[in-house]
Design an enzyme around this catalytic site. Structure first.
Site, mmCIF file in Angstrom:
data_model
loop_
_atom_site.group_PDB
_atom_site.id
_atom_site.type_symbol
_atom_site.label_atom_id
_atom_site.label_comp_id
_atom_site.label_asym_id
_atom_site.label_seq_id
_atom_site.Cartn_x
_atom_site.Cartn_y
_atom_site.Cartn_z
ATOM 1 N N GLY A 55 0.699 -1.270 0.049
ATOM 2 C CA GLY A 55 -0.131 -0.095 -0.109
ATOM 3 C C GLY A 55 0.856 1.225 -0.192
ATOM 4 O O GLY A 55 1.692 1.577 -0.952
ATOM 5 N N ALA A 56 0.872 1.819 1.178
ATOM 6 C CA ALA A 56 1.777 3.309 1.152
ATOM 7 C C ALA A 56 1.339 4.001 0.024
ATOM 8 O O ALA A 56 2.037 4.635 -0.797
ATOM 9 C CB ALA A 56 3.036 3.064 1.404
ATOM 10 N N HIS A 57 -0.096 4.454 0.106
ATOM 11 C CA HIS A 57 -0.657 5.650 -0.840
ATOM 12 C C HIS A 57 -1.905 6.079 -0.300
ATOM 13 O O HIS A 57 -2.463 5.533 0.577
ATOM 14 C CB HIS A 57 -0.860 4.935 -2.286
ATOM 15 N N ALA A 58 -2.562 6.952 -0.893
ATOM 16 C CA ALA A 58 -3.961 7.521 -0.785
ATOM 17 C C ALA A 58 -4.578 7.494 -2.161
ATOM 18 O O ALA A 58 -3.969 7.566 -3.167
ATOM 19 C CB ALA A 58 -3.733 8.834 -0.058
ATOM 20 N N SER A 103 -2.725 5.044 3.558
ATOM 21 C CA SER A 103 -2.897 4.003 4.389
ATOM 22 C C SER A 103 -1.563 2.827 3.925
ATOM 23 O O SER A 103 -1.249 3.066 2.692
ATOM 24 C CB SER A 103 -4.176 3.089 4.211
#
Length: 140
Positions: A55-58, A103
């Site tokens: 993930g590690a994005h919006a 997230s």
């Protein structure tokens, strides 16, 4: 709306669970049945090496619903001001992540599978993948 969403807008949603001697079943219906959106895309993450994150994005417009259908993992949620970590450990509840929330899935147990349901198909332009860009987006 997504610029104004906060981690308080992220919700754990309990899903129905039907028990039977042959095994349990948890159905998921979109459009307000079990989750508050029509399901347009389904994908799952698996074989994530220990210590790695995903993930590690919006998203600008996508809503997501994450479920630990096997094993467990954590979801770090961040609205640009506040941050929290939510543990997902059972296949009969999940985490609703609205647009405008950064997230990342982390701390996967061995054999974990993360099921993700979304309200839109994949669109690369919907992703904010740089945290500094995310902070600028939230301040606009």
């Amino acid at each position: 709306m997504s610029k104004k969403t906060t981690i308080a807008d992220c919700k754990i949603i309990d899903l129905r669970k039907f028990k039977a001697p042959q095994g349990n079943i948890t159905p998921i219906e979109g459009g307000g049945g079990d989750i508050p959106f029509e399901i347009k895309r389904v994908f799952y993450q698996y074989d994530v090496p220990g210590g790695e994150s995903r993930g590690a994005h919006a998203h600008i417009k996508d809503q997501q619903f994450l479920i630990a259908i096997s094993g467990s993992f954590e979801v770090m949620i961040d609205d640009g001001t506040n941050r929290d970590i939510i543990a997902l450990k059972q296949p009969y509840y999940g985490l609703l992540v609205p647009p405008g929330i950064w997230s990342a899935e982390q701390g996967f147990s061995s054999g974990s599978v993360c099921l993700v349901l979304t309200d839109n198909g994949y669109e690369a332009e919907d992703y904010i993948r740089d945290y500094e860009e995310f902070l600028k987006y939230k301040q606009q």
